[in-house]
Design a protein around this motif. Structure first.
Motif, PDB file in Angstrom:
ATOM      1  N   ALA A 172       0.838  -1.202   0.000  1.00  0.00           N
ATOM      2  CA  ALA A 172       0.000   0.000   0.000  1.00  0.00           C
ATOM      3  C   ALA A 172       0.873   1.252   0.000  1.00  0.00           C
ATOM      4  O   ALA A 172       1.885   1.332   0.701  1.00  0.00           O
ATOM      5  CB  ALA A 172      -0.915  -0.005   1.224  1.00  0.00           C
ATOM      6  N   ASN A 173       0.457   2.231  -0.833  1.00  0.00           N
ATOM      7  CA  ASN A 173       1.135   3.531  -0.930  1.00  0.00           C
ATOM      8  C   ASN A 173       2.600   3.399  -1.347  1.00  0.00           C
ATOM      9  O   ASN A 173       3.423   4.259  -1.028  1.00  0.00           O
ATOM     10  CB  ASN A 173       1.038   4.286   0.402  1.00  0.00           C
ATOM     11  CG  ASN A 173      -0.395   4.574   0.800  1.00  0.00           C
ATOM     12  OD1 ASN A 173      -1.195   5.034  -0.007  1.00  0.00           O
ATOM     13  ND2 ASN A 173      -0.736   4.283   2.052  1.00  0.00           N
ATOM     14  N   HIS A 174       2.901   2.321  -2.047  1.00  0.00           N
ATOM     15  CA  HIS A 174       4.262   2.084  -2.530  1.00  0.00           C
ATOM     16  C   HIS A 174       4.197   1.872  -4.037  1.00  0.00           C
ATOM     17  O   HIS A 174       3.386   1.081  -4.516  1.00  0.00           O
ATOM     18  CB  HIS A 174       4.861   0.849  -1.843  1.00  0.00           C
ATOM     19  CG  HIS A 174       6.299   0.618  -2.166  1.00  0.00           C
ATOM     20  ND1 HIS A 174       6.719  -0.033  -3.306  1.00  0.00           N
ATOM     21  CD2 HIS A 174       7.428   0.964  -1.498  1.00  0.00           C
ATOM     22  CE1 HIS A 174       8.034  -0.099  -3.322  1.00  0.00           C
ATOM     23  NE2 HIS A 174       8.494   0.502  -2.239  1.00  0.00           N
ATOM     24  N   PRO A 175       5.035   2.572  -4.824  1.00  0.00           N
ATOM     25  CA  PRO A 175       4.994   2.391  -6.281  1.00  0.00           C
ATOM     26  C   PRO A 175       5.241   0.934  -6.669  1.00  0.00           C
ATOM     27  O   PRO A 175       6.195   0.316  -6.199  1.00  0.00           O
ATOM     28  CB  PRO A 175       6.112   3.306  -6.783  1.00  0.00           C
ATOM     29  CG  PRO A 175       6.310   4.315  -5.708  1.00  0.00           C
ATOM     30  CD  PRO A 175       6.019   3.601  -4.425  1.00  0.00           C
ATOM     31  N   PHE A 176       4.357   0.419  -7.515  1.00  0.00           N
ATOM     32  CA  PHE A 176       4.483  -0.959  -7.996  1.00  0.00           C
ATOM     33  C   PHE A 176       4.906  -0.918  -9.463  1.00  0.00           C
ATOM     34  O   PHE A 176       4.151  -0.455 -10.325  1.00  0.00           O
ATOM     35  CB  PHE A 176       3.158  -1.698  -7.855  1.00  0.00           C
ATOM     36  CG  PHE A 176       3.153  -3.056  -8.508  1.00  0.00           C
ATOM     37  CD1 PHE A 176       3.870  -4.108  -7.972  1.00  0.00           C
ATOM     38  CD2 PHE A 176       2.421  -3.278  -9.676  1.00  0.00           C
ATOM     39  CE1 PHE A 176       3.874  -5.355  -8.574  1.00  0.00           C
ATOM     40  CE2 PHE A 176       2.408  -4.517 -10.285  1.00  0.00           C
ATOM     41  CZ  PHE A 176       3.140  -5.557  -9.731  1.00  0.00           C
ATOM     42  N   PRO A 177       6.114  -1.398  -9.792  1.00  0.00           N
ATOM     43  CA  PRO A 177       6.584  -1.377 -11.183  1.00  0.00           C
ATOM     44  C   PRO A 177       6.338  -2.709 -11.886  1.00  0.00           C
ATOM     45  O   PRO A 177       6.449  -3.771 -11.287  1.00  0.00           O
ATOM     46  CB  PRO A 177       8.084  -1.109 -11.025  1.00  0.00           C
ATOM     47  CG  PRO A 177       8.430  -1.791  -9.728  1.00  0.00           C
ATOM     48  CD  PRO A 177       7.194  -1.750  -8.850  1.00  0.00           C
ATOM     49  N   LEU A 178       6.024  -2.633 -13.165  1.00  0.00           N
ATOM     50  CA  LEU A 178       5.825  -3.821 -13.990  1.00  0.00           C
ATOM     51  C   LEU A 178       6.369  -3.536 -15.385  1.00  0.00           C
ATOM     52  O   LEU A 178       6.035  -2.514 -15.993  1.00  0.00           O
ATOM     53  CB  LEU A 178       4.340  -4.171 -14.077  1.00  0.00           C
ATOM     54  CG  LEU A 178       3.949  -5.310 -15.042  1.00  0.00           C
ATOM     55  CD1 LEU A 178       4.508  -6.634 -14.555  1.00  0.00           C
ATOM     56  CD2 LEU A 178       2.435  -5.380 -15.209  1.00  0.00           C
ATOM     57  N   THR A 179       7.204  -4.444 -15.875  1.00  0.00           N
ATOM     58  CA  THR A 179       7.771  -4.320 -17.220  1.00  0.00           C
ATOM     59  C   THR A 179       7.575  -5.635 -17.963  1.00  0.00           C
ATOM     60  O   THR A 179       7.878  -6.704 -17.428  1.00  0.00           O
ATOM     61  CB  THR A 179       9.270  -3.976 -17.168  1.00  0.00           C
ATOM     62  OG1 THR A 179       9.462  -2.753 -16.469  1.00  0.00           O
ATOM     63  CG2 THR A 179       9.837  -3.835 -18.568  1.00  0.00           C
ATOM     64  N   ILE A 180       7.052  -5.547 -19.185  1.00  0.00           N
ATOM     65  CA  ILE A 180       6.839  -6.726 -20.023  1.00  0.00           C
ATOM     66  C   ILE A 180       7.386  -6.437 -21.419  1.00  0.00           C
ATOM     67  O   ILE A 180       7.099  -5.378 -22.001  1.00  0.00           O
ATOM     68  CB  ILE A 180       5.341  -7.085 -20.127  1.00  0.00           C
ATOM     69  CG1 ILE A 180       4.734  -7.333 -18.749  1.00  0.00           C
ATOM     70  CG2 ILE A 180       5.147  -8.318 -21.002  1.00  0.00           C
ATOM     71  CD1 ILE A 180       3.237  -7.557 -18.783  1.00  0.00           C
ATOM     72  N   THR A 181       8.167  -7.358 -21.948  1.00  0.00           N
ATOM     73  CA  THR A 181       8.580  -7.301 -23.344  1.00  0.00           C
ATOM     74  C   THR A 181       8.193  -8.624 -24.001  1.00  0.00           C
ATOM     75  O   THR A 181       8.211  -9.672 -23.357  1.00  0.00           O
ATOM     76  CB  THR A 181      10.093  -7.076 -23.490  1.00  0.00           C
ATOM     77  OG1 THR A 181      10.801  -8.152 -22.860  1.00  0.00           O
ATOM     78  CG2 THR A 181      10.508  -5.761 -22.840  1.00  0.00           C
ATOM     79  N   ALA A 182       7.840  -8.567 -25.284  1.00  0.00           N
ATOM     80  CA  ALA A 182       7.390  -9.774 -25.985  1.00  0.00           C
ATOM     81  C   ALA A 182       7.422  -9.520 -27.487  1.00  0.00           C
ATOM     82  O   ALA A 182       7.650  -8.398 -27.945  1.00  0.00           O
ATOM     83  CB  ALA A 182       5.977 -10.159 -25.537  1.00  0.00           C
ATOM     84  N   ARG A 183       7.167 -10.595 -28.237  1.00  0.00           N
ATOM     85  CA  ARG A 183       7.007 -10.510 -29.689  1.00  0.00           C
ATOM     86  C   ARG A 183       5.680 -11.147 -30.062  1.00  0.00           C
ATOM     87  O   ARG A 183       5.326 -12.210 -29.547  1.00  0.00           O
ATOM     88  CB  ARG A 183       8.145 -11.239 -30.429  1.00  0.00           C
ATOM     89  CG  ARG A 183       9.484 -10.533 -30.327  1.00  0.00           C
ATOM     90  CD  ARG A 183      10.565 -11.258 -31.114  1.00  0.00           C
ATOM     91  NE  ARG A 183      11.848 -10.591 -31.006  1.00  0.00           N
ATOM     92  CZ  ARG A 183      12.256  -9.607 -31.818  1.00  0.00           C
ATOM     93  NH1 ARG A 183      11.473  -9.209 -32.805  1.00  0.00           N
ATOM     94  NH2 ARG A 183      13.431  -9.039 -31.650  1.00  0.00           N
TER      95      ARG A 183
END
Length: 366
Positions: A172-183
């Motif tokens: 909670a109240n903490h930045p949540f990062p998500l990164t996805i790469t694909a083809r």
């Protein structure tokens, strides 16, 4: 070599091997792979899933304590087709696990997962429906997730390959990062980066500081920022604004607003696009939009129709799979001009000006 030195080396080597053996036994006892495996299987069953491994989990000590999982299969209960198959996985544990014995996972790594979209959809359809209920706060998940060489399929059809995913800590109240790469199936690379700060207050899921970056190949990039709120079911709202850059068409201003459903109206998505050659101001039910879009790349051939909703759009060129549409003008709902007569005729639900549609060969990137 002097005899005393040779004896010293033999004693040190034997002591080292003994310490390593003791450490491995201690790691196995302290990590208790059977207990952690049983915990994961119990959590899966609580979600209506079955988790199985081709062999028992094995502990590792270096470079950090971990459990190695081989032959991972995740299926819906009583289902014939697995949702996920993975060659191997690793549960990385903090060093304090060896001292305190608490089950805390600091990172989850999955290698070569294969997710079947049809099996996933079948499991989702079996989930109980009803109003969503939120906990009092965001559940804290310290474990980051790393997926490598993943793929998304539908039956035997490859939809997305070479998937790499990295997700950070959720709190909670903490930045949540998500990164996805694909083809995609045509080999075109796509990258998605999302950052959001979640929180729950008064039974409302709040997503603040949303930052979204999407890049497809070398021709298209999209930047969006905003906020969203979800009270449950179709009671959701969002406001996102940003820019879309297309190498061949220029830069566009983009606005997205999601309006919650009420007793008279469904969940409504308002999309605004303004730039060279393309202009749109549409209000569309999201579920109907998804159905309309799927018809453009239908297995039996493209099915052109005006999307349900209200608004107008002038699109110079639109590509969807093997279909290329040029010179498309849409006027729907109250945006349809009234018929010219002494008494104005009621507005038709939807109409579209002529557009040229032709099949284009699939473009593949080496």
């Amino acid at each position: 070599m002097p005899r005393w030195l040779r004896l010293t080396l033999i004693i040190l080597s034997s002591a080292t091997l003994l310490l390593v053996a003791v450490a491995l036994i201690a790691v196995h006892v302290l990590l208790q792979p059977e207990r952690i495996t049983a915990m994961l299987q119990k959590q899966a069953r609580n979600a209506g899933l079955e988790l199985s491994l081709s062999s028992p989990a094995t502990p590792a000590l270096f470079p950090r304590p971990a459990l190695e999982l081989e032959g991972i299969t995740l299926s819906a209960q009583n289902a014939n087709m697995p949702i996920l198959l993975a060659a191997r996985g690793t549960l990385v544990l903090p060093w304090r696990t060896l001292v305190h014995g608490d089950t805390v996972i600091s990172q989850m790594r999955i290698d070569s997962p294969r997710v079947d979209l049809d099996a996933l959809q079948s499991w989702l359809d079996e989930l109980p429906s009803g109003p969503a209920t939120f906990p009092s706060t965001i559940p804290s998940i310290d474990a980051g997730v790393h997926i490598s060489r993943g793929s998304l399929v539908r039956g035997n059809q490859m939809l997305v390959g070479d998937v790499e995913l990295d997700a950070g800590r959720l709190a909670a109240n903490h930045p949540f990062p998500l990164t996805i790469t694909a083809r995609d199936a045509q080999g075109i690379p796509t990258q998605l980066r999302v950052s959001v700060t979640p929180n729950i207050k008064g039974g409302v899921l709040a997503l603040d500081n949303i930052g979204l970056y999407l890049a497809r190949g070398t021709t298209l990039t999209l930047h969006l920022a905003g906020t969203a709120r979800w009270h449950g079911a179709a009671d959701a709202s969002a406001q996102l604004t940003g820019k879309l850059d297309h190498a061949n068409a220029g830069q566009y201003t983009v606005g997205i607003d999601l309006t919650p459903a009420d007793q008279s109206n469904p969940l409504m998505l308002a999309l605004r696009l303004d730039g060279p050659d393309n202009h749109a101001d549409l209000q569309i039910p999201p579920l109907a939009l998804a159905s309309w879009w799927s018809q453009l790349d239908h297995d039996e051939g493209p099915r052109l129709a005006v999307p349900p909703g209200n608004g107008h759009a002038e699109i110079a060129s639109l590509e969807a799979g093997d279909v290329n549409i040029e010179g498309l003008t849409i006027q729907a709902g109250t945006s349809v001009p009234a018929a010219s007569a002494s008494v104005a005729a009621p507005a038709q639900p939807a109409s579209a000006k002529p557009a040229s549609a032709k099949s284009a060969p699939a473009r593949r990137t080496p």
